[in-house]
Design an enzyme around this catalytic site. Structure first.
Site, PDB file in Angstrom:
ATOM      1  N   ASP A  97       1.012  -1.408   0.047  1.00 23.80           N
ATOM      2  CA  ASP A  97      -0.221  -0.199   0.091  1.00 23.80           C
ATOM      3  C   ASP A  97       0.670   1.314  -0.197  1.00 23.80           C
ATOM      4  OD1 ASP A  97      -2.671  -1.655   0.204  1.00 23.80           O
ATOM      5  OD2 ASP A  97      -2.394  -1.253   1.913  1.00 23.80           O
ATOM      6  N   LYS A 139      -3.502   3.895  -2.283  1.00 24.33           N
ATOM      7  CA  LYS A 139      -4.837   4.399  -3.227  1.00 24.33           C
ATOM      8  C   LYS A 139      -3.982   6.005  -2.915  1.00 24.33           C
ATOM      9  CE  LYS A 139      -8.375   0.874  -3.065  1.00 24.33           C
ATOM     10  NZ  LYS A 139      -7.301  -0.171  -3.183  1.00 24.33           N
ATOM     11  N   MET A 154      -7.568   9.120   9.500  1.00 21.87           N
ATOM     12  CA  MET A 154      -7.800   8.987   8.284  1.00 21.87           C
ATOM     13  C   MET A 154      -9.262  10.585   7.988  1.00 21.87           C
ATOM     14  SD  MET A 154      -8.612   5.382   6.393  1.00 21.87           S
ATOM     15  CE  MET A 154      -8.878   4.342   7.609  1.00 21.87           C
TER      16      MET A 154
END
Length: 537
Positions: free
Chosen positions: A38, A60, A169
């Protein structure tokens, strides 16, 4: 039919630093044939895999093209069915907002073997590394962890009543988080901490209060971050790790206590945070020095510049061992000298008892520690851990003494031998090992040098300096000059002899250890990182 040899490991990478990787995860990385990782996986973890491992970045990133979850699932299945050992490396813990369900379902549907390896979630690591306890007998009897991806879907009325909140996040949603908590009765004086890049050398920490945090973070990029809200944040000023260094190095100002309207000032608890250090060392040498540097925040790239092996002939050493009783002193100036001398002693059917009646002088604490592995204590260690001070401080008259000096075959310590001979000692030099230049540079080191991503290069011997220059010419072309990779780079030396070689080949030295050991070099780099650098710290 799937190939039964293939297997996929869903591995938690922890918060970033390789030091926080589990032992099982670390060992698995070394066996990976395919690494699927990731965006938030720290680059130093990619160095843990074999050079021929296929690395696939599926991270991502906001606003940029990225690999879809369906594509990731198919990648894992395809490589597993080809019989590959696949590591799916995820930041934190795979089962804490790790989106593993889809990948596991795809592997089960395809008959692929898989295993999940736990990791340390940033929800737990980030507060700890910032000096913030999530629980406290008085201030926090519980805590909740949640992601702010869908702020509007959360039960803010219930969350506002909990003593401590940990939010992942949430960097783009701080304003809405604050609004909802204040709306449901949380005090505007409630402490809040924002921790960016937790567990990496880039770690930064901001502390404020709900009532003033928003006006202070305008325009800042807050990703990736962990947000901690609650009275326990106020404990940080008593528990934060940087106090360890600030007490030891008093020149660093103390952290200011939180006020009702504190200035926003990112801080790092580690003196070498954000610095990339290229460590030149021997092939196969212990990485304890690198571990020390990483423990104080550095990103470390290892570049072996020295290969140690047996001499071209054992004849002279064997002859000396056969007549050990004729010698008065044995001088050992390195751990390599100790290891190869005793390995040959044992190969000749002897042990430490063969040294009865012979006094032993060693240079440096490391050499003395190596000697202790053979149940022997040195009779003399010169001050300053420098071989060339051995003669000046020798504990007895040298005239007429016969001295055995096992050393590197290619020469070295010429000054020591010359001074011993001048004192009318008989010095028998024998080759105990050989050092040579490696034929290649690790890819990570090569890229870092080419892209000028190195802040410090450490040298622990003159040979590492010489072979560094030779390696860069071999790899980057005979017309290349080592100095072209050193603009703006701090050159750090373990001691005067190494520094002399640095001056000869580079024209400068920026940091020199006051104590000529790896511990001394570490302390000198800590001082440099804290703004008190320079020769001798």
């Amino acid at each position: 039919m799937p190939n039964n040899k293939g297997k996929v490991y869903l591995v938690g990478a922890g918060p970033g630093d390789v030091a926080y990787l589990t032992v099982k995860a670390y060992n698995l990385l070394a066996t990976a044939e395919v690494l699927v990782y990731d965006a938030l996986v720290d680059a130093q973890l990619l160095q843990c895999v074999a050079p021929d491992c296929l690395k696939v970045d599926v991270g991502k990133r906001g606003g940029k093209p990225s690999t879809s979850q369906a594509q990731i699932n198919q990648l894992l299945v395809n490589y597993c069915q080809k019989g590959k050992q696949v590591i799916r490396l995820k930041s934190g813990d795979p089962f804490v907002f790790g989106r593993c369900t889809s990948e596991i379902e795809a592997m089960m549907a395809s008959g692929c073997d898989f295993e999940v390896i736990p990791g340390i979630s940033s929800a737990l690591a980030a507060p700890l590394l910032a000096g913030i306890p999530l629980t406290d007998p008085v201030l926090s009897r519980c805590f909740a962890v949640f992601t702010a991806h869908e702020v509007e879907a959360l039960d803010w009325e219930a969350l506002s009543r909990l003593e401590t909140l940990v939010i992942l996040m949430g960097g783009q949603h701080v304003g809405e988080i604050v609004h909802q908590l204040l709306r449901y009765g949380r005090s505007h004086l409630t402490p809040i901490a924002i921790i960016r890049w937790a567990g990496t050398p880039q770690q930064q920490i901001w502390t404020a209060e709900l009532g003033n945090i928003c006006q202070q973070i305008t325009g800042l990029s807050l990703s990736p971050v962990v947000i901690v809200i609650g009275e326990v944040v106020g404990l940080r000023k008593y528990l934060q790790p940087e106090n360890i260094y600030r007490e030891r190095y008093a020149s660093i100002p103390k952290a200011q206590p939180m006020s009702t309207n504190p200035p926003l000032s990112p801080s790092s608890p580690l003196p070498l945070a954000g610095k990339t250090i290229l460590v030149t060392r021997s092939v196969g040498q212990s990485n304890q020095f690198s571990n020390r540097l990483m423990a104080i925040g550095a990103t470390v790239i290892e570049m072996p510049t020295l290969e140690i092996g047996p001499p071209s002939s054992w004849e002279n050493l064997d002859n000396a061992i056969a007549s050990l009783s004729n010698f008065h002193w044995l001088i050992l100036t390195s751990t390599n000298g100790v290891d190869y001398f005793f390995a040959r002693l044992i190969a000749q059917g002897k042990d430490s008892r063969a040294l009865a009646g012979i006094k032993i002088a060693v240079v440096g604490e490391k050499t003395a520690q190596s000697l202790k592995q053979y149940s022997l204590q040195p009779d003399f260690i010169p001050p300053n851990f420098v071989a060339d001070s051995l003669v000046e401080n020798f504990p007895e008259e040298l005239s007429g003494k016969k001295i055995l000096f096992p050393r590197v075959e290619s020469g070295g310590r010429e000054v020591l031998v010359k001074e011993l001979t001048a004192k009318k000692a008989e010095v028998i030099e024998v080759a105990a090992y050989q050092s040579c230049c490696p034929t290649s540079i690790p890819p990570a080191a090569q890229l870092a040098l080419q892209n000028h991503k190195v802040d410090v290069i450490t040298f622990a011997s003159s040979k590492t300096v010489q072979f560094f220059c030779q390696l860069t010419k071999n790899i980057f072309g005979s017309n290349s000059n080592s100095s072209q990779f050193l603009d703006g780079v701090c050159i750090a030396s373990i001691g005067p002899q190494t520094s002399q070689t640095c001056y000869s080949l580079f024209g400068r030295v920026d940091v020199e250890a006051q104590e000529y050991t790896l511990d001394g070099l570490t302390e000198a780099l800590i001082l440099w990182g804290m703004g008190n650098g320079g020769m001798g710290g």
